[in-house]
Write a protein that holds these residues in place. Structure first.
Motif, mmCIF file in Angstrom:
data_model
loop_
_atom_site.group_PDB
_atom_site.id
_atom_site.type_symbol
_atom_site.label_atom_id
_atom_site.label_comp_id
_atom_site.label_asym_id
_atom_site.label_seq_id
_atom_site.Cartn_x
_atom_site.Cartn_y
_atom_site.Cartn_z
ATOM 1 N N ALA A 142 0.819 -1.206 0.000
ATOM 2 C CA ALA A 142 0.000 0.000 0.000
ATOM 3 C C ALA A 142 0.859 1.265 0.000
ATOM 4 O O ALA A 142 1.849 1.367 0.733
ATOM 5 C CB ALA A 142 -0.916 0.012 1.215
ATOM 6 N N LYS A 143 0.470 2.213 -0.829
ATOM 7 C CA LYS A 143 1.068 3.550 -0.808
ATOM 8 C C LYS A 143 -0.050 4.534 -0.468
ATOM 9 O O LYS A 143 -0.921 4.816 -1.293
ATOM 10 C CB LYS A 143 1.687 3.908 -2.151
ATOM 11 C CG LYS A 143 2.339 5.299 -2.141
ATOM 12 C CD LYS A 143 2.999 5.640 -3.466
ATOM 13 C CE LYS A 143 3.623 7.027 -3.399
ATOM 14 N NZ LYS A 143 4.284 7.413 -4.681
ATOM 15 N N PRO A 144 -0.077 5.053 0.775
ATOM 16 C CA PRO A 144 -1.187 5.916 1.187
ATOM 17 C C PRO A 144 -1.078 7.347 0.664
ATOM 18 O O PRO A 144 0.023 7.892 0.545
ATOM 19 C CB PRO A 144 -1.096 5.879 2.720
ATOM 20 C CG PRO A 144 0.339 5.592 3.003
ATOM 21 C CD PRO A 144 0.847 4.748 1.872
ATOM 22 N N TYR A 145 -2.226 7.904 0.339
ATOM 23 C CA TYR A 145 -2.343 9.301 -0.075
ATOM 24 C C TYR A 145 -3.372 9.971 0.833
ATOM 25 O O TYR A 145 -4.336 9.331 1.271
ATOM 26 C CB TYR A 145 -2.839 9.419 -1.517
ATOM 27 C CG TYR A 145 -1.880 8.931 -2.570
ATOM 28 C CD1 TYR A 145 -1.206 9.826 -3.390
ATOM 29 C CD2 TYR A 145 -1.652 7.564 -2.761
ATOM 30 C CE1 TYR A 145 -0.339 9.389 -4.382
ATOM 31 C CE2 TYR A 145 -0.772 7.119 -3.743
ATOM 32 C CZ TYR A 145 -0.122 8.032 -4.546
ATOM 33 O OH TYR A 145 0.742 7.594 -5.518
ATOM 34 N N GLN A 146 -3.203 11.254 1.074
ATOM 35 C CA GLN A 146 -4.178 11.995 1.861
ATOM 36 C C GLN A 146 -5.458 12.195 1.056
ATOM 37 O O GLN A 146 -5.408 12.636 -0.090
ATOM 38 C CB GLN A 146 -3.637 13.358 2.264
ATOM 39 C CG GLN A 146 -2.685 13.351 3.448
ATOM 40 C CD GLN A 146 -2.301 14.764 3.849
ATOM 41 O OE1 GLN A 146 -1.691 15.505 3.088
ATOM 42 N NE2 GLN A 146 -2.662 15.146 5.055
ATOM 43 N N MET A 147 -6.596 11.901 1.675
ATOM 44 C CA MET A 147 -7.877 12.141 1.017
ATOM 45 C C MET A 147 -8.233 13.623 1.077
ATOM 46 O O MET A 147 -8.738 14.200 0.128
ATOM 47 C CB MET A 147 -8.978 11.310 1.697
ATOM 48 C CG MET A 147 -10.341 11.464 1.062
ATOM 49 S SD MET A 147 -10.376 10.786 -0.614
ATOM 50 C CE MET A 147 -12.097 11.015 -1.036
ATOM 51 N N MET A 148 -7.943 14.250 2.219
ATOM 52 C CA MET A 148 -8.251 15.665 2.400
ATOM 53 C C MET A 148 -6.970 16.411 2.735
ATOM 54 O O MET A 148 -6.557 16.471 3.887
ATOM 55 C CB MET A 148 -9.286 15.859 3.507
ATOM 56 C CG MET A 148 -10.644 15.274 3.201
ATOM 57 S SD MET A 148 -11.845 15.639 4.495
ATOM 58 C CE MET A 148 -13.308 14.848 3.827
ATOM 59 N N SER A 149 -6.332 16.944 1.721
ATOM 60 C CA SER A 149 -5.082 17.664 1.918
ATOM 61 C C SER A 149 -5.365 19.151 2.136
ATOM 62 O O SER A 149 -6.258 19.722 1.503
ATOM 63 C CB SER A 149 -4.175 17.485 0.698
ATOM 64 O OG SER A 149 -3.063 18.345 0.777
ATOM 65 N N PRO A 150 -4.601 19.803 3.015
ATOM 66 C CA PRO A 150 -4.770 21.256 3.185
ATOM 67 C C PRO A 150 -4.279 22.043 1.974
ATOM 68 O O PRO A 150 -4.577 23.226 1.837
ATOM 69 C CB PRO A 150 -3.916 21.557 4.424
ATOM 70 C CG PRO A 150 -2.911 20.456 4.486
ATOM 71 C CD PRO A 150 -3.622 19.246 3.954
ATOM 72 N N GLN A 175 -3.944 20.040 -4.334
ATOM 73 C CA GLN A 175 -4.060 18.585 -4.251
ATOM 74 C C GLN A 175 -5.532 18.189 -4.400
ATOM 75 O O GLN A 175 -6.421 18.896 -3.925
ATOM 76 C CB GLN A 175 -3.538 18.086 -2.901
ATOM 77 C CG GLN A 175 -2.093 18.445 -2.613
ATOM 78 C CD GLN A 175 -1.107 17.668 -3.468
ATOM 79 O OE1 GLN A 175 -1.297 16.500 -3.734
ATOM 80 N NE2 GLN A 175 -0.049 18.341 -3.899
ATOM 81 N N TYR A 176 -5.784 17.074 -5.068
ATOM 82 C CA TYR A 176 -7.158 16.616 -5.237
ATOM 83 C C TYR A 176 -7.175 15.092 -5.253
ATOM 84 O O TYR A 176 -6.188 14.447 -5.650
ATOM 85 C CB TYR A 176 -7.789 17.187 -6.508
ATOM 86 C CG TYR A 176 -7.036 16.844 -7.782
ATOM 87 C CD1 TYR A 176 -7.458 15.803 -8.607
ATOM 88 C CD2 TYR A 176 -5.903 17.565 -8.168
ATOM 89 C CE1 TYR A 176 -6.775 15.490 -9.776
ATOM 90 C CE2 TYR A 176 -5.216 17.257 -9.326
ATOM 91 C CZ TYR A 176 -5.655 16.223 -10.135
ATOM 92 O OH TYR A 176 -4.982 15.909 -11.277
ATOM 93 N N PRO A 177 -8.271 14.467 -4.811
ATOM 94 C CA PRO A 177 -8.299 13.005 -4.674
ATOM 95 C C PRO A 177 -7.991 12.249 -5.961
ATOM 96 O O PRO A 177 -7.403 11.169 -5.922
ATOM 97 C CB PRO A 177 -9.729 12.732 -4.202
ATOM 98 C CG PRO A 177 -10.143 13.987 -3.513
ATOM 99 C CD PRO A 177 -9.494 15.094 -4.281
ATOM 100 N N GLY A 178 -8.348 12.820 -7.117
ATOM 101 C CA GLY A 178 -8.165 12.110 -8.372
ATOM 102 C C GLY A 178 -6.748 12.055 -8.897
ATOM 103 O O GLY A 178 -6.465 11.302 -9.831
#
Length: 275
Positions: free
Chosen positions: A164-172, A176-179
């Motif tokens: 797994a490589k985690p990404y922030q869903m809600m970045s400040p 940055q955007y989820p897609g």
């Protein structure tokens, strides 16, 4: 959908007369969160809001606020002394979400696995197929996921947390955007696959042009829930408004479903089966 039939009967006599005093259809939206919504009106929430506003004979007046923590408090429930609320409806909430009075669901989607065609995963047509790969093959994969999501629970359950490589869903960071997990890192080969919420998976997989991406809807399993029913939300106490919105959903369900399909949203039934 069976829920649409039930609602059509239950609200068949509910009119929109009680809402004639509304001057505008006022959705609470994120200013930059495609495929859901943006201030340019390009998301499917924008499209559905336009549809409902037209049916009610009202203009759309959206109130935008970044969908981070406390979105409901800062939008639907935000009101200064002597002023009106800023907006009246959130277009996408999990059914039964306790911070708002939610409508009956208008779609159900699921998390999806996304991978590039022709890169060694073409035989994967389900989550089970991915898990059935040889241990050596699985160990070489890097799979992008959003942190604190069902995808992380699923990979841990099946002994693939190292992949797994985690990404922030809600970045400040507003840039940055989820897609981008799909549109940038997956498309550019920085990761081998991604597991993300279905609307994000389907929309951004369609936007990528340099490589063909395959979207595989995932089925829930014991201990991991992938599919969720999505409703709209209004303020507690505004039951007539809720009934009006539910009547709009019922009467326009086929159009709504068509809009969702345009955006590549993987739709599933209550058993998690693709529709």
């Amino acid at each position: 959908m069976c829920c649409a039939v039930v609602l059509a009967f239950a609200f068949g006599c509910v009119g929109v007369e009680a809402e004639e005093t509304r001057a505008a259809f006022r959705p609470c939206i994120d200013p930059s969160n495609l495929p859901f919504a943006n201030t340019q009106g390009e998301g499917f929430e924008n499209r559905i809001a336009d549809l409902f506003a037209k049916k009610l004979g009202l203009p759309v007046q959206a109130y935008a606020f970044p969908q981070r923590m406390n979105f409901i408090r800062n939008t639907l429930r935000y009101k200064l002394p002597g002023e009106d609320f800023r907006c009246d409806i959130v277009m996408s909430l999990p059914a039964g979400f306790d911070q708002a009075l939610t409508t009956a669901p208008y779609y159900r989607s699921t998390y999806a696995l996304v991978y590039p065609k022709g890169k060694g995963l073409d035989q994967v047509k389900s989550g089970g197929d991915l898990l059935a790969l040889s241990a050596d093959r699985r160990s070489k994969l890097t799979i992008g996921i959003h942190d604190k999501s069902p995808a992380s629970i699923w990979l841990v359950k099946h002994g693939m947390e190292a992949q797994a490589k985690p990404y922030q869903m809600m970045s400040p960071d507003p840039d940055q955007y989820p897609g981008q997990i799909i549109e940038k890192d997956l498309a550019q080969g920085k990761i081998d696959a991604a597991v993300v919420w279905g609307p994000i998976a389907g929309y951004y997989a369609k936007r990528v042009r340099d490589v063909e991406l395959v979207v595989v809807p995932l089925r829930s399993e014991p201990g991991v829930k992938f599919d969720y029913a999505i409703a709209m939300g209004v303020r507690y106490g505004e039951r007539e408004w809720k009934e009006t919105v539910e009547k709009l959903i019922v009467e326009n369900q086929s159009t709504i479903t068509g809009i969702l399909r345009e955006y590549g949203v993987p739709l599933v039934n209550e058993r998690g089966e693709p529709m």
